[in-house]
Enzyme design. Structure first.
Site, PDB file in Angstrom:
ATOM      1  N   ASN A  53     -10.339  -0.175  -0.181  1.00  0.00           N
ATOM      2  CA  ASN A  53      -8.880  -0.057  -0.070  1.00  0.00           C
ATOM      3  C   ASN A  53      -8.274  -0.643  -1.352  1.00  0.00           C
ATOM      4  OD1 ASN A  53      -6.143  -0.548   0.442  1.00  0.00           O
ATOM      5  ND2 ASN A  53      -6.470  -1.115   2.592  1.00  0.00           N
ATOM      6  N   HIS A 100      -3.351   6.970   2.730  1.00  0.00           N
ATOM      7  CA  HIS A 100      -3.758   5.687   2.161  1.00  0.00           C
ATOM      8  C   HIS A 100      -5.155   5.333   2.669  1.00  0.00           C
ATOM      9  CE1 HIS A 100      -4.083   1.585   1.137  1.00  0.00           C
ATOM     10  NE2 HIS A 100      -3.816   1.115   2.340  1.00  0.00           N
ATOM     11  N   CYS A 105       0.812  -1.229   0.000  1.00  0.00           N
ATOM     12  CA  CYS A 105       0.000   0.000   0.000  1.00  0.00           C
ATOM     13  C   CYS A 105       0.848   1.283   0.000  1.00  0.00           C
ATOM     14  CB  CYS A 105      -0.947   0.010   1.187  1.00  0.00           C
ATOM     15  SG  CYS A 105      -2.078  -1.384   1.155  1.00  0.00           S
TER      16      CYS A 105
END
Ligand code: ACO
EC number: 2.3.1.180
Length: 330
Positions: free
Chosen positions: A281, A251, A109
């Site tokens: 996500n 994020h 990520c």
């Protein structure tokens, strides 16, 4: 300098209501614990490179550049088209960018920020003038359908920026950037073995180890801590006070993480921009997707000071300061 931005989502939108029908979960749980209402999922024929090309083409259009103006393509991804080779050369070839530098960055990520740092280095060294940095994922491929704690969180998508050489005081300048890692946490976010079966293939005996696993609770607090520390260090290096930051773009892991993180850094929650409700996500694609959507909606405007931060598997993390450029939404 950020000179262009674009993103691409698969066409299939999967709502929480649809997940309720296939696993033991509920719309109420997913919304309350993650902030997610829906995510996009690639069909069997769509690869990470397809989404990366879609995002890159839009970024080039918004930068008013043709592919031959690009010197390098960096693809940040956890879900490359194949274990070997990297996905970036495929993307460069499909864009028609010629025989240029092209490679992947693997930092889960945090991959997009690692990619930005690498692109900055290529530009600073004179090896490139314009670099496409793409975060792209078909994360749904590595999710274990039996694991409801991860299956509801992640989605597919891609976001891309064109980074070009420029001056530090130009609108659109990328400011200080910091990265970090802690490999002692390797088991907290991992695909332990091999890779998931191909669509239509029978799952191997050890199939659970071929899927993504995450120790959600521990990751939650580490994410807040590491992104908070890294963001504070970037603010310090940039010489920005908290009130100088127009937007925090972190994020999009979980809306509770982004809220806690804003508190930790000391930025009002309403100045934290995100799109987790709409896309879930999306790992390495998360930050460029959030930036592109906020730009398209007119939330972030030219000259705005933006603090970026990410955390992911590795463990890895990063943060960067960015002044938003005057670019056209595509
Ligand atoms: N639906 C319904 N119930 C569920 C679901 C679900 N989808 N998933 C878990 N539960 C249950 C659990 O079984 C548990 O039940 P129990 O109390 O009876 O045992 C209960 O809900 C609470 O589970 P927790 O795991 O404690 O839930 P938590 O509130 O921690 O939320 C989550 C889990 C969403 C994963 C959270 O921990 C999180 O977001 N962690 C961080 C994720 C992250 O930041 N990732 C970023 C990096 S990812 C990367 O790099 C690729």
């Amino acid at each position: 300098m950020v000179a262009g931005i674009g993103s691409c989502l698969p066409s299939r939108c999967v709502t929480n209501a649809e997940l309720e029908r296939t696993m033991d979960t509920s719309d109420a749980w997913i919304r309350a614990r993650t902030g997610i209402a829906q995510r996009y999922v690639a069909d069997d024929g769509t690869r990470t490179s397809d989404l990366a090309v879609g995002a890159a083409e839009r970024a080039l259009k918004s930068a008013r550049l043709t592919p031959d103006a690009i010197d390098a393509v960096i693809v940040a991804t956890t879900t490359p088209d194949r274990p070997c080779p990297a996905t970036a050369p495929t993307v460069a070839a499909r864009l028609g960018a010629g025989p240029i530098t092209a490679f992947d960055v693997a930092a889960v990520c945090s991959g997009f920020l690692y990619g930005l740092a690498t692109a900055s280095g290529l530009i600073a060294s004179g090896a490139a003038e314009r670099v496409l940095v793409i975060g792209a994922e078909t994360f749904s491929r590595i999710l274990n359908p039996e694991d409801r704690s991860t299956s509801v969180i992640f989605g597919d998508g891609a976001g891309a920026v064109v980074l070009r050489a420029g001056e530090a005081d130009e609108t659109g300048a990328l400011g200080p950037l910091r990265l970090g890692s802690d490999g002692t946490g390797v088991d907290l976010i991992t695909v332990p073995a091999g890779g998931p079966p191909r669509p239509g293939e029978t799952a191997p005996a050890d199939s659970a180890d071929r899927y993504f696993t995450m120790e959600g609770k521990r990751v939650f607090w580490l994410a807040v801590q590491r992104m908070g520390e890294c963001a504070a260090s970037v603010l310090d290096r940039a010489g920005w006070q908290l009130e100088d930051v127009d937007w925090l773009v972190s994020h999009q892991a979980n809306h509770r993480i982004t809220a806690r993180l804003a508190d930790e850094i000391g930025i009002p929650r309403q100045r934290s921009v995100g799109n987790i409700a709409e896309v879930g996500n999306t790992a390495a694609a998360s930050i460029p997707l959030a930036l592109d959507h906020a730009h398209a909606q007119g939330t972030i405007r030219p000259g705005d000071r933006i603090l970026l931060t990410a955390f992911g598997g590795g463990l890895t993390w990063g943060a960067a300061a960015l002044t938003w450029p005057a670019i056209d939404p595509v």
